[in-house]
Scaffold this active site. Structure first.
Site, PDB file in Angstrom:
ATOM      1  N   THR A   1       7.982 -60.003  17.004  1.00  0.00           N
ATOM      2  CA  THR A   1       8.492 -58.717  17.473  1.00  0.00           C
ATOM      3  C   THR A   1       7.409 -57.652  17.646  1.00  0.00           C
ATOM      4  OG1 THR A   1      10.608 -59.230  16.458  1.00  0.00           O
ATOM      5  CG2 THR A   1      10.156 -56.910  16.884  1.00  0.00           C
TER       6      THR A   1
ATOM      7  N   SER B   1       7.739 -67.746  19.266  1.00  0.00           N
ATOM      8  CA  SER B   1       8.431 -68.115  20.500  1.00  0.00           C
ATOM      9  C   SER B   1       9.436 -67.052  20.922  1.00  0.00           C
ATOM     10  CB  SER B   1       9.173 -69.433  20.265  1.00  0.00           C
ATOM     11  OG  SER B   1       9.967 -69.742  21.382  1.00  0.00           O
TER      12      SER B   1
ATOM     13  N   GLY C   1       8.158 -60.735  10.916  1.00  0.00           N
ATOM     14  CA  GLY C   1       7.806 -59.356  10.606  1.00  0.00           C
ATOM     15  C   GLY C   1       6.335 -59.037  10.522  1.00  0.00           C
TER      16      GLY C   1
ATOM     17  N   ILE D   1      10.016 -67.988   9.587  1.00  0.00           N
ATOM     18  CA  ILE D   1      11.455 -68.091   9.776  1.00  0.00           C
ATOM     19  C   ILE D   1      11.837 -67.696  11.207  1.00  0.00           C
ATOM     20  CG2 ILE D   1      12.003 -67.585   7.374  1.00  0.00           C
ATOM     21  CD1 ILE D   1      12.689 -64.695   8.207  1.00  0.00           C
TER      22      ILE D   1
ATOM     23  N   THR E   1      15.153 -65.925  13.285  1.00  0.00           N
ATOM     24  CA  THR E   1      15.783 -64.636  12.982  1.00  0.00           C
ATOM     25  C   THR E   1      16.941 -64.773  11.993  1.00  0.00           C
ATOM     26  OG1 THR E   1      17.184 -64.918  14.912  1.00  0.00           O
ATOM     27  CG2 THR E   1      15.171 -63.659  15.213  1.00  0.00           C
TER      28      THR E   1
ATOM     29  N   GLY F   1      11.409 -58.501  13.089  1.00  0.00           N
ATOM     30  CA  GLY F   1      10.578 -57.319  12.886  1.00  0.00           C
ATOM     31  C   GLY F   1      10.242 -57.116  11.416  1.00  0.00           C
TER      32      GLY F   1
ATOM     33  N   ALA G   1      20.112 -61.057  21.088  1.00  0.00           N
ATOM     34  CA  ALA G   1      20.967 -62.196  21.413  1.00  0.00           C
ATOM     35  C   ALA G   1      20.699 -62.506  22.877  1.00  0.00           C
ATOM     36  CB  ALA G   1      22.434 -61.853  21.175  1.00  0.00           C
TER      37      ALA G   1
ATOM     38  N   CYS H   1      19.514 -73.131  17.301  1.00  0.00           N
ATOM     39  CA  CYS H   1      20.453 -73.103  18.408  1.00  0.00           C
ATOM     40  C   CYS H   1      21.823 -73.535  17.895  1.00  0.00           C
ATOM     41  CB  CYS H   1      20.037 -74.096  19.498  1.00  0.00           C
ATOM     42  SG  CYS H   1      18.324 -73.996  19.969  1.00  0.00           S
TER      43      CYS H   1
ATOM     44  N   LEU I   1      18.770 -67.572  24.666  1.00  0.00           N
ATOM     45  CA  LEU I   1      17.852 -68.631  25.098  1.00  0.00           C
ATOM     46  C   LEU I   1      17.825 -68.864  26.614  1.00  0.00           C
ATOM     47  CD1 LEU I   1      18.578 -71.026  22.129  1.00  0.00           C
ATOM     48  CD2 LEU I   1      16.437 -69.820  22.537  1.00  0.00           C
TER      49      LEU I   1
HETATM   50  C1  LIG Z   1      13.610 -61.446  21.764  1.00  0.00           C
HETATM   51  C2  LIG Z   1      13.381 -62.640  20.908  1.00  0.00           C
HETATM   52  C3  LIG Z   1      13.496 -63.928  21.449  1.00  0.00           C
HETATM   53  C4  LIG Z   1      13.306 -65.053  20.677  1.00  0.00           C
HETATM   54  N1  LIG Z   1      13.401 -66.280  21.242  1.00  0.00           N
HETATM   55  C5  LIG Z   1      13.144 -67.397  20.492  1.00  0.00           C
HETATM   56  C6  LIG Z   1      13.120 -68.692  21.076  1.00  0.00           C
HETATM   57  O1  LIG Z   1      13.321 -68.853  22.285  1.00  0.00           O
HETATM   58  N2  LIG Z   1      12.890 -69.771  20.287  1.00  0.00           N
HETATM   59  C7  LIG Z   1      12.631 -69.634  18.943  1.00  0.00           C
HETATM   60  O2  LIG Z   1      12.420 -70.627  18.263  1.00  0.00           O
HETATM   61  N3  LIG Z   1      12.605 -68.406  18.364  1.00  0.00           N
HETATM   62  C8  LIG Z   1      12.853 -67.294  19.110  1.00  0.00           C
HETATM   63  N4  LIG Z   1      12.795 -66.037  18.517  1.00  0.00           N
HETATM   64  C9  LIG Z   1      12.460 -65.933  17.094  1.00  0.00           C
HETATM   65  C10 LIG Z   1      10.985 -65.611  16.880  1.00  0.00           C
HETATM   66  O3  LIG Z   1      10.174 -66.649  17.398  1.00  0.00           O
HETATM   67  C11 LIG Z   1      10.661 -65.404  15.393  1.00  0.00           C
HETATM   68  O4  LIG Z   1      10.998 -66.584  14.695  1.00  0.00           O
HETATM   69  C12 LIG Z   1      11.418 -64.256  14.784  1.00  0.00           C
HETATM   70  O5  LIG Z   1      11.545 -63.214  15.692  1.00  0.00           O
HETATM   71  C13 LIG Z   1      10.763 -63.735  13.506  1.00  0.00           C
HETATM   72  O6  LIG Z   1       9.478 -63.225  13.737  1.00  0.00           O
HETATM   73  P1  LIG Z   1       9.151 -61.663  14.017  1.00  0.00           P
HETATM   74  O7  LIG Z   1       9.890 -60.883  12.945  1.00  0.00           O
HETATM   75  O8  LIG Z   1       7.687 -61.541  13.931  1.00  0.00           O
HETATM   76  O9  LIG Z   1       9.703 -61.376  15.356  1.00  0.00           O
HETATM   77  C14 LIG Z   1      12.991 -64.902  19.301  1.00  0.00           C
HETATM   78  C15 LIG Z   1      12.860 -63.631  18.756  1.00  0.00           C
HETATM   79  C16 LIG Z   1      13.043 -62.507  19.537  1.00  0.00           C
HETATM   80  C17 LIG Z   1      12.896 -61.154  18.898  1.00  0.00           C
END
Ligand SMILES: Cc1cc2nc3c(=O)[nH]c(=O)nc-3n(C[C@H](O)[C@H](O)[C@H](O)COP(=O)(O)O)c2cc1C
Ligand SMILES: Cc1cc2nc3c(=O)[nH]c(=O)nc-3n(C[C@H](O)[C@H](O)[C@H](O)COP(=O)(O)OP(=O)(O)OC[C@H]3O[C@@H](n4cnc5c(N)ncnc54)[C@H](O)[C@@H]3O)c2cc1C
Ligand SMILES: Cc1cc2nc3c(=O)[nH]c(=O)nc-3n(C[C@H](O)[C@H](O)[C@H](O)COP(=O)(O)OP(=O)(O)OC[C@H]3O[C@@H](n4cnc5c(N)ncnc54)[C@H](O)[C@@H]3O)c2cc1C
Ligand SMILES: Cc1cc2nc3c(=O)[nH]c(=O)nc-3n(C[C@H](O)[C@H](O)[C@H](O)COP(=O)(O)O)c2cc1C
Ligand code: FES
Ligand code: FES
Lengths: 261, 300, 300, 261
Positions: free
Chosen positions: C264, C20, C242, C189, C191, C215, C69, C128, C72
């Site tokens: 990411t 998401s 990641g 997870i 972030t 990432g 950051a 949140c 949302l």
């Molecule tokens: C720019 C950005 C926006 C995100 N927005 C949301 C969100 O709206 N709701 C949510 O549950 N997680 C959000 N996340 C978290 C991601 O869904 C994911 O859990 C997290 O980035 C770890 O995965 P990744 O390392 O593959 O990015 C966001 C992450 C990023 C980088």
């Protein structure tokens, strides 16, 4: 001791010896004091891959400060794959030479086995070149007919070959080659995969032969500081005060009876 | 340029030390680094008796960092005092001994044994598994942290640094517990618990299954925790986690750390500590900071 | 090769969705990726009313990853239902709507509004900030997690995935709380909280001071948490954090995740999701797995 | 819409135009539909630096599918420093062309200012080349005498230069240059640092001139998905449903009155 550092070595040549097996000569100050059985830590330029790749020294040219390494590319997107793409003129970061090397002097006047298997074959070459002994038998094991470094070995001793598929020499491993040729030795130096070393250790024990083996383990520092690369030792080790020896610093070469493998 | 820092009454010549466990007892790196150039040397963790550590593989590479499960192999405090302290005394640097244990008594035995040793500070590793708290570590429970700190402070003859684990919901709670227990300083972060699976062998990359993640990848998390801790406590903070350049170290200082430790980077950049010292000096010059302490915590 | 997976009664054609917030509402990536090839599309978080999000800079690059950051920002559930759901309905993929809120009422309003929408699952973002718990998030407190889950389950018409934050001492405690509250699945997870300081400007890299690290750098921590959660609960797990290759995704499956989300990596490798699907298929072929579910959790 | 993808573009040339300012021509399919004012996302090969660097298109050769970018190296160990080391024959990953570009057609029959400052100068070049209008005045501001792209501008309009140190043209910024020459316009297109854009926006408002400005913000996706790169908008934005517009997707070029800067 001389001040040590991570050095930017220059690649002098890169050559594929067999499928996935590469040979690289590098220009490095580390050659000056290098000994057979020692290794160097090779570093990638990839910000994602920070740890060293320990690679044995295959040949040493102390005069002109060159080292040769022969290494296997272990898979896609690996550090060794990146090394294999380097070309003459490129640079590579290394630290070395590291570890203790094979005790050459013990071979004086003796009948010797120099045994290498798989990617444990390369360090046997410099050892064969420097060894002075009564009878020098080089027993090397390969997967198939791609018997890399064979000519070099033949120039430096009596060579016996084993191949898993039987395409060259004895079908089987280095132990099969010894048996087939009914060879005997008073001292053994060996490098190769763990099952091979276990078999050699058992054979040496049975026949009461002095035996030195070179071990492998995952490393982080390569210089004895992190305690990543230990093997179990028979006696309590003086440095660690437990039954562990560091392969990078106390090895990679050990008297077979010292260590549990 | 005044590089000196005062950490709980101990004056270091500069704010740079090494992270415990990444520099041996100093001896292993002495061929690479002039130990006289470091503010302090922090030794690998030592327990009351020798520990054999975990089975191998003990380390694995991960993207931009590494994972370790050494299992705190150490020669025990006796041999350590006989051999490693005298070695470090030959250098003009402060000596910080990192202490580990499975239970309070084990920590206390080491602290007591160190009382008359010529060391400057001790750092208590509370990320060790706590035999009385299931799979959690001492450092994951504020109550345990405060109590252990108080017990140690009662007998310690040297300033005590409590080293915090990042594997907690709220680092400020733990930092405050250490302060409440009487800690002279805190250091953070220890490693983040991670796991790597070898998909070809279909097993864990480390024999221990989990391991501690370290290296550049943990830096942003470490800076955040140091910043949060700095807002929560008054005692000095030693910041660490992923430092591989002077810039990385300076982030910790600006975030509120009084000193920094370089860890994993020693493994792939063996004289990085000297570079960090020089780089901090150059930054001070360029930015008009006369004293290191003028930089500490100015980003708020 | 049977790539289908069943997550809480919903059959995905393959185990790959997107994380998401990293894929917009799907529309933004539809020029790069054939959405029909994904097991599911997970939308960015949506609240009961529009949110403006945080001031900029909202993102920063960190070594091997990024920090965000965004705060949302979202158009609110009404416009989302009018515009984004109909867009996704044009594709043959499952729709997972990610839900955010500052307080239970806000979550519940969204869940209720979604009741009659043609979506397949909803994912509740409990990272949140919780207006009733200081600076902590809902997801950092097991009690809040269980309660919120139960409240949502009471009115939800679609299966509920609770999305866990990694910024906790013990992920198993939170996973169990979600299960106890009646969650149909969990995902993790979110972030890791981090901070970056711009040492030249002597200020925070993000306007919000802290941000969420994501990432490749978070992968080992995410795999560890998914593994631990898989030992603790029986409900299905969607693993993320990641993933930038099929190999990274397979680690999650072997560790116990029934499906995975790519986050990411979409930003720097816009058609990575298709590659991950293909790579999992190739791995199954090579390793003799007939069904994805045969791989799930086999490393123990 | 055409299927988009991350593309491995080929570097055709690399040239230093001024201290720290580089010009690169690349071979890319993205040139085909590129418009002045659009940008491309450029990616490093460094596993430590994963996010895109958004760089404006400076020149377009649609016929032979080439793009030119002119960019500043922002410091040591940056992505742009890495780009500056690429040479003809190397490859670079890009996504593009992205964003909306300048509304060229609005200039028809009008007196135009094309204003660029600092590293906002490059996108003005392609704009100047394509613009059809009554009177085309190009006002560009530099730090010092290193007035990169000047000849190209002179071939495409009436050029006014401002330099901070006064070494060339008006001493000061582009606004000073306008005042000095007492220039007037009916429509303005501008790209440059925020303070310059703020001044231009105020000037345009005061004189009721239609004005388009190109904005900058940190990006993660470059394609409108992550909501990193927003600017405040005067009206509630139709897409976001709040007072935020995405610079990468809804911009980078905005009507000055639409956005708060
Ligand atoms: C720019 C950005 C926006 C995100 N927005 C949301 C969100 O709206 N709701 C949510 O549950 N997680 C959000 N996340 C978290 C991601 O869904 C994911 O859990 C997290 O980035 C770890 O995965 P990744 O390392 O593959 O990015 C966001 C992450 C990023 C980088
Ligand atoms: C003392 C010693 C000497 C060696 N000599 C040679 C040699 O001469 N030729 C040769 O081809 N190989 C040799 N090896 C094995 C070689 O180190 C590994 O094959 C190599 O590190 C794998 O790296 P990679 O980039 O291919 O794999 P990756 O999968 O990218 O490696 C990831 C990490 O695991 C480590 N690693 C993976 N496999 C091994 C292994 N078998 N041993 C130690 N670390 C490993 C890597 O160093 C790296 O840190 C030696 C190992 C040791 C310990
Ligand atoms: C639409 C647009 C068009 C641009 N056009 C040009 C151009 O034609 N020529 C030029 O030299 N520069 C241009 N820039 C600025 C350029 O993107 C940054 O200078 C560049 O990203 C810095 O990257 P780095 O590798 O040098 O710095 P690093 O410090 O390594 O960058 C770290 C991260 O911050 C981001 N970042 C840093 N500075 C900026 C910035 N000013 N704007 C956006 N992101 C930033 C980087 O993209 C990267 O993700 C443009 C920016 C935008 C938004
Ligand atoms: C191989 C290794 C061994 C470690 N051993 C210890 C230890 O004995 N005691 C301790 O407190 N921390 C130990 N640590 C943690 C480090 O001191 C440091 O807190 C952590 O690695 C983060 O810093 P870094 O990212 O710079 O390495 C060890 C870390 C590594 C990588
Ligand atoms: S690799 Fe660090 S002790 Fe051997
Ligand atoms: S950079 Fe992602 S929306 Fe603009």
């Amino acid at each position: 001791m001389a001040k040590m550092e991570k050095e930017q070595a220059r690649v002098l040549s890169q050559e594929m010896l067999a499928a996935g097996i590469y040979s690289m000569w590098i220009q490095t100050k580390a050659a000056k004091n290098a000994k057979p059985g020692q290794f160097i830590s090779m570093y990638t330029n990839d910000a994602g891959k920070l740890l060293p790749r320990p690679i044995s020294i295959c040949e040493i040219d102390r005069e002109s400060e060159k080292l040769r390494v022969v290494y296997r590319v272990t898979g896609e997107n690996t550090g060794t794959e990146q090394f294999s793409k380097l070309q003459a003129g490129d640079t590579i970061d290394i630290v070395g030479s590291l570890g203790n090397g094979f005790p050459l002097e013990k071979a004086k006047g003796k009948k010797v086995f120099l045994m290498g298997g798989g990617i444990g074959v390369p360090p046997i070459l410099q050892l064969a070149k420097e060894m002075e002994c009564e009878k020098k038998r080089i027993i090397v094991g390969y997967r198939d007919a791609q018997t890399f470094l064979r000519e070099e070995f033949e120039a430096n001793g009596e060579v016996y070959i084993a191949t898993e598929d039987g395409s060259v020499g004895t079908k089987g491993n280095v132990m099969d080659a010894i048996r087939e040729a009914a060879l005997e030795a008073e001292i053994i130096y060996a490098c190769g995969p763990a099952p091979m070393l276990r078999a050699i250790k058992a054979y040496a024990a049975e026949n009461q032969i002095e035996c030195y083996i070179s071990l492998e383990e995952r490393m982080a520092c390569g210089i004895g500081a992190c305690l990543a690369c230990v093997c179990k030792s028979k006696e309590k080790d003086a440095h660690s005060n437990v039954h562990n020896k560091r392969i990078c610093k106390d090895g990679p070469v050990f008297l077979a009876t010292e260590v549990e493998i | 340029m005044d590089m000196r820092v005062n950490i709980a009454g101990v004056e270091w010549k500069n704010p740079v030390t090494v992270a415990s466990g990444t520099f041996g007892s100093g001896e292993e790196f002495s061929d690479f680094v002039d130990l006289n150039k470091l503010g302090a040397v922090t030794t690998k963790g030592v327990a009351n008796v020798p520990w054999s550590g975990n089975p191998t593989p003990r380390v694995a590479e991960v993207y931009g960092g590494m994972m370790n499960a050494i299992g705190l192999q150490n020669p025990g405090i006796e041999l350590f005092c006989e051999r490693d302290i005298p070695f470090l005394k030959k250098y003009d640097t402060k000596i910080i001994v990192n202490v580990c244990g499975h239970a309070p008594e084990e920590y206390l035995a080491v602290v007591e044994r160190l009382a008359d040793e010529p060391i400057d500070m001790m750092e208590i590793n509370i990320s060790c598994p706590n035999v009385n708290a299931g799979f959690l570590a001492f450092g994951q429970d504020a109550g345990h942290v405060e109590k252990l700190t108080a017990q140690i402070k009662k007998i310690a003859k040297q300033p005590v640094i409590m080293k915090l684990t990042p594997n907690v919901t709220d680092i400020t709670e733990i930092a405050k517990a250490a302060e409440a227990g009487g800690a002279d300083a805190i250091s953070l972060i220890n490693t983040l618990t991670g796991m790597k699976i070898d998909i070809n062998r279909k097993t864990f990359a480390l024999a221990n299954k989990t391991g501690g993640v370290s290296g550049p990848i943990v830096h942003p998390i470490a800076v955040r925790m140091v910043y949060q801790a700095a807002q929560a406590v008054k005692i000095p903070i030693i910041g660490m986690g992923g430092i591989q350049s002077a810039e990385d170290a300076i982030e910790f200082l600006l975030a509120g750390a009084s000193a920094v430790s370089v860890g994993t980077a020693n493994f792939y950049h063996p004289n990085i500590t000297e570079e960090v010292v020089d780089g901090i000096r150059a930054y001070m010059e360029k930015n008009g900071f006369d004293k290191v302490s003028d930089m500490v915590g100015i980003v708020k």
